[in-house]
Scaffold this active site. Sequence first.
Site, PDB file in Angstrom:
ATOM      1  N   GLU A 178       8.418 -54.968  -2.815  1.00 37.15           N
ATOM      2  CA  GLU A 178       8.266 -53.505  -2.067  1.00 37.15           C
ATOM      3  C   GLU A 178       8.194 -53.929  -0.487  1.00 37.15           C
ATOM      4  O   GLU A 178       7.625 -54.887  -0.007  1.00 37.15           O
ATOM      5  CB  GLU A 178       6.804 -53.201  -2.014  1.00 37.15           C
ATOM      6  CG  GLU A 178       6.638 -52.139  -1.548  1.00 37.15           C
ATOM      7  CD  GLU A 178       5.502 -51.382  -1.601  1.00 37.15           C
ATOM      8  OE1 GLU A 178       4.328 -52.027  -2.916  1.00 37.15           O
ATOM      9  OE2 GLU A 178       5.145 -50.525  -1.188  1.00 37.15           O
ATOM     10  N   LYS A 220      10.787 -51.792  -5.104  1.00 35.51           N
ATOM     11  CA  LYS A 220      10.431 -50.324  -4.488  1.00 35.51           C
ATOM     12  C   LYS A 220      10.421 -49.945  -3.414  1.00 35.51           C
ATOM     13  O   LYS A 220       9.671 -50.958  -2.184  1.00 35.51           O
ATOM     14  CB  LYS A 220       8.658 -50.710  -4.921  1.00 35.51           C
ATOM     15  CG  LYS A 220       7.436 -49.577  -4.188  1.00 35.51           C
ATOM     16  CD  LYS A 220       5.942 -49.666  -5.044  1.00 35.51           C
ATOM     17  CE  LYS A 220       5.192 -48.665  -4.703  1.00 35.51           C
ATOM     18  NZ  LYS A 220       3.997 -48.669  -4.798  1.00 35.51           N
TER      19      LYS A 220
HETATM   20  P1  13P Z   1       1.978 -45.362  -1.803  1.00 39.73           P
HETATM   21  O1  13P Z   1       2.774 -44.542  -2.096  1.00 39.73           O
HETATM   22  O2  13P Z   1       0.376 -43.992  -0.902  1.00 39.73           O
HETATM   23  O3  13P Z   1       2.916 -45.419  -0.192  1.00 39.73           O
HETATM   24  O4  13P Z   1       1.391 -46.223  -2.000  1.00 39.73           O
HETATM   25  C1  13P Z   1       2.752 -47.155  -2.956  1.00 39.73           C
HETATM   26  C2  13P Z   1       2.024 -48.397  -2.955  1.00 39.73           C
HETATM   27  O5  13P Z   1       1.265 -48.739  -3.414  1.00 39.73           O
HETATM   28  C3  13P Z   1       1.812 -48.954  -1.529  1.00 39.73           C
HETATM   29  O6  13P Z   1       1.963 -50.304  -1.080  1.00 39.73           O
END
Ligand code: 13P
Length: 342
Positions: A178, A220
């Site tokens: 991510e 992500k």
């Molecule tokens: P949000 O969808 O609130 O951005 O959170 C997703 C997430 O896992 C952030 O690390």
Amino acid sequence: MNLADLNKVARAMVAPGKGILAADESSGTIKKRFDVIGVESTEDSRRDYREMMFRAKDAMTNYISGVILYDETIWQKAKDGTPLVKVIEQAGAIPGIKVDEGTQALPGCPGELITVGLDKLAERLKKYYEQGARFAKWRAVIDVGNGIPSATAIHTNAHALARYAALCQAAQIVPIVEPEVLMDGDHDIDRCYEVTEHVLRKTFQELYEQRVALEGMVLKPNMAIAGKKSPKQASVAEVAEKTIKLLKSWVPSAVPGIAFLSGGQSDEDATAHLDAMHRIGGLPWGLTFSYGRALQAAPQKAWSGKAENVAAGQQAFTHRAQMNSLASKGEWKADLEKKKAA
Ligand code: 13P
């Protein structure tokens, strides 16, 4: 590493019509969310809240492929003594775990952050696997502002993401990679596009150099989107078109799936954007949601910490999960939201 099994889990995480519930708020973050609804954040209230969602059978079985847990939650038991991990598995979803330990200031780069938690990660992963986790998450944060991000912050964070991903695969855990370009600033969508492009290029270069098998991971990312404070907000169609162009340019088709973060978008925007991307179609990877706020804001409000509101909280969660499931197939319609409100 058994790549065929990692690939199987990664594909299940992005199975058609399903997405991931990001319920991995740290104790600090969940306290902020609870403050909004006037609920004291205790071990029990955090457990009760999360148990409410994990026991929303319809949502969990039909629309949710996996749940990202925080360390505290993966060891917790439901009120009746069943481990929460089992509750998730019994609903047919896969338990996952956030393994990064948050961010620290990046030396030499004022205002920029590096995600930490690599030390002893191999040992922690082993314990999480034994506890049932089959995937993990590590979030890198890239802020956009005056003179930032620096190439140093992008490189250092990409390096850490790849180190984490390689350790996960060695532990037979699918890494969610991510790299989040924040939407907090006043930049426009083109600036977000340019920064995200740099971040994705660097991330995939590091993944390659550290021998991460792309078939056994999930990306992500953020969408290509204007900063919240930008006077120039992009339309749903522009967000969808630019995000797909960006991802098609920089995410190899060997990656089984992409699951977006919501990043501060409104619930309905996050759904509409995903839906519009699927209407463009022709996607080489699974494309779905891994939302935190955009799945949980409504159930948090409906629940508000009261036992008598559990059914209402579950209903609100199920609705958002269903709307996003439809969006992940390009079958969502704005009227479906209005019908619910009526
Ligand atoms: P949000 O969808 O609130 O951005 O959170 C997703 C997430 O896992 C952030 O690390």
